[in-house]
Design a protein around this motif. Structure first.
Motif, PDB file in Angstrom:
ATOM      1  N   VAL A  87      23.219 -15.678  21.233  1.00 11.21           N
ATOM      2  CA  VAL A  87      22.576 -14.612  22.011  1.00 11.21           C
ATOM      3  C   VAL A  87      21.064 -14.787  22.002  1.00 11.21           C
ATOM      4  O   VAL A  87      20.394 -14.698  23.041  1.00 11.21           O
ATOM      5  N   VAL A 138      30.777 -11.858  25.168  1.00 10.76           N
ATOM      6  CA  VAL A 138      29.345 -11.551  25.231  1.00 10.76           C
ATOM      7  C   VAL A 138      29.040 -11.001  26.615  1.00 10.76           C
ATOM      8  O   VAL A 138      29.367 -11.629  27.627  1.00 10.76           O
ATOM      9  N   SER A 139      28.438  -9.814  26.668  1.00 11.62           N
ATOM     10  CA  SER A 139      28.017  -9.191  27.925  1.00 11.62           C
ATOM     11  C   SER A 139      26.498  -9.071  27.921  1.00 11.62           C
ATOM     12  O   SER A 139      25.925  -8.536  26.969  1.00 11.62           O
ATOM     13  N   ILE A 140      25.860  -9.571  28.969  1.00 15.46           N
ATOM     14  CA  ILE A 140      24.402  -9.516  29.072  1.00 15.46           C
ATOM     15  C   ILE A 140      24.037  -8.857  30.403  1.00 15.46           C
ATOM     16  O   ILE A 140      24.426  -9.347  31.473  1.00 15.46           O
ATOM     17  N   ILE A 159      16.180  -8.691  30.914  1.00 15.49           N
ATOM     18  CA  ILE A 159      17.360  -8.404  30.103  1.00 15.49           C
ATOM     19  C   ILE A 159      17.154  -7.069  29.381  1.00 15.49           C
ATOM     20  O   ILE A 159      16.150  -6.853  28.702  1.00 15.49           O
ATOM     21  N   ALA A 166      27.708  -8.090  22.063  1.00 15.46           N
ATOM     22  CA  ALA A 166      28.353  -9.325  21.609  1.00 15.46           C
ATOM     23  C   ALA A 166      29.443  -8.976  20.601  1.00 15.46           C
ATOM     24  O   ALA A 166      29.205  -8.216  19.660  1.00 15.46           O
ATOM     25  N   TYR A 174      20.261  -5.058  28.031  1.00 12.62           N
ATOM     26  CA  TYR A 174      21.302  -4.689  27.069  1.00 12.62           C
ATOM     27  C   TYR A 174      22.266  -5.851  26.883  1.00 12.62           C
ATOM     28  O   TYR A 174      22.647  -6.514  27.845  1.00 12.62           O
ATOM     29  N   ILE A 175      22.647  -6.059  25.619  1.00 16.13           N
ATOM     30  CA  ILE A 175      23.599  -7.107  25.269  1.00 16.13           C
ATOM     31  C   ILE A 175      24.645  -6.527  24.335  1.00 16.13           C
ATOM     32  O   ILE A 175      24.313  -5.786  23.406  1.00 16.13           O
ATOM     33  N   THR A 177      24.299  -9.314  36.002  1.00 17.53           N
ATOM     34  CA  THR A 177      25.099  -9.239  34.783  1.00 17.53           C
ATOM     35  C   THR A 177      25.887 -10.529  34.615  1.00 17.53           C
ATOM     36  O   THR A 177      26.377 -11.100  35.602  1.00 17.53           O
ATOM     37  N   THR A 219      19.083 -15.870  25.473  1.00 17.20           N
ATOM     38  CA  THR A 219      18.187 -14.872  26.076  1.00 17.20           C
ATOM     39  C   THR A 219      16.721 -15.159  25.829  1.00 17.20           C
ATOM     40  O   THR A 219      15.861 -14.726  26.600  1.00 17.20           O
ATOM     41  N   ALA A 272      20.591  -4.818  21.641  1.00 15.12           N
ATOM     42  CA  ALA A 272      21.839  -5.583  21.508  1.00 15.12           C
ATOM     43  C   ALA A 272      22.691  -4.988  20.403  1.00 15.12           C
ATOM     44  O   ALA A 272      22.178  -4.499  19.392  1.00 15.12           O
TER      45      ALA A 272
END
Length: 331
Positions: free
Chosen positions: A191, A245-247, A149, A154, A151-152, A253, A195, A229
């Motif tokens: 988050v 929320v994008s992870i 992982i 939120a 980049y996040i 992804t 993660t 993040a």
């Protein structure tokens, strides 16, 4: 134990939601209601006629002293959680506590130690740990399908400023903080839980928008291992609710878009929506807590350690914002 008997401490809006959930669990029973507001108690009796004869107390201390019970659900203003939680455990009760747990990381450390000393279960009602989309996200990450992982992003928007005007939630002596500490607490928690990442440093810009508590927050977190993040918590929004929320990992992804889930696995350039029938079955913190007390699960879906982690992260964000957005390192 065939039945888990609960004392409800705080029976306002969220308290009624906990009551509704518990009444759907066959092994759970409401043993008493504790709230100084007669209007709140009357609303409970109106909505749940089956509780008409349940004893009512204006002082929670009388309830825990006089009622035979096994557990308590604490849904009072945030500043009261610590004292009430300690008192409940001293009376022999397990405790399920509404977010954001207790006021501050020091209190969180102390109440966790007390629960261990008293051999009592202590959990936080972070319901996203038991919702299908977020369980799916956590499973994707744990399986390694997204890789490392990196980049996040939120984002949460709510008309919190307007909706809580005139209530205890904008009184710092009762709420211990604003939107970041309230609804935003869920976003931070889910988050970190999904993660498994550990915060290393935090920087933040925060605007109270004329309130006594934080309303809009832009928080950046660097995690151990290098992931970054951004948490965007907008309490002054005109809309009722929205959460994204994008992870991003080095292999894939996952995108959560206000209830819908999209995934792009390794080699896929366009995310595809995950059908609802592929998501894990949802539950809720109340049912989970009953299962915990009955020994059906070994750990709460959101143990008290989650509350401590978010308390530390939130405190660091407030400290950074108060010091010109300087990064705050977490030990």
């Amino acid at each position: 134990m065939a039945e888990v008997r609960f004392i409800m401490i705080g029976v306002g809006g969220m308290g009624r939601e906990h009551i509704r959930r518990l009444l759907e669990v066959p092994e759970a029973a409401i043993a008493a209601l504790a709230d100084p507001s007669s209007a709140a108690v009357d609303e409970v009796k109106k909505r749940f006629p089956g509780l008409a004869d349940v004893p009512v107390y204006t002082d929670y201390r009388e309830a825990i002293a006089q009622v035979e019970a096994d557990a308590a659900v604490i849904v009072s203003p945030h500043s009261m959680h610590y004292e009430q939680g300690i008192a409940c455990m001293d009376a022999g009760l397990h405790v399920l506590m509404e977010k954001p747990f207790v006021a501050g990381s020091r209190n969180a450390e102390q109440i966790i130690a007390h629960a261990e000393q008293m051999n009592k279960h202590l959990a936080v009602a972070y319901q996203r740990h038991l919702l299908g989309p977020y369980m799916y996200i956590r499973s994707l990450i744990q399986s390694g399908e997204l890789g490392e992982i990196r980049y996040i992003c939120a984002y949460q928007a709510q008309s919190w400023l307007k909706g809580t005007t005139g209530t205890w939630r904008q009184n710092p002596e009762l709420s211990c903080g604003g939107q970041l500490n309230d609804s935003g607490s869920h976003l931070l928690d889910v988050v970190l839980w999904a993660t498994g990442l550990e915060p290393e440093s935090v920087s933040a810009f925060i605007d109270n928008r004329g309130s006594q508590v934080d309303i809009d927050s832009a928080v950046t977190v660097r995690f151990r291992g290098g992931a970054i993040a951004t948490f965007n918590v907008v309490g002054s929004a005109s809309i009722g609710w929205h959460e994204d929320v994008s992870i991003h990992g080095d292999k894939g992804t996952v995108l959560y878009r206000n209830g819908k889930l999209f995934v792009a696995r390794e080699g896929e350039r366009v995310p595809a929506e995950v059908p609802d029938d592929e998501l894990p079955a949802a539950s809720d913190p109340n049912r989970d807590f009953v299962d915990l007390i009955l020994g059906r699960v070994q750990q709460a879906a959101a143990p008290s350690s989650c509350g401590l982690t978010i308390a530390r992260l939130t405190e660091a964000a407030w400290q950074s914002a108060a010091n010109g957005s300087q990064p705050i390192r977490l030990s």
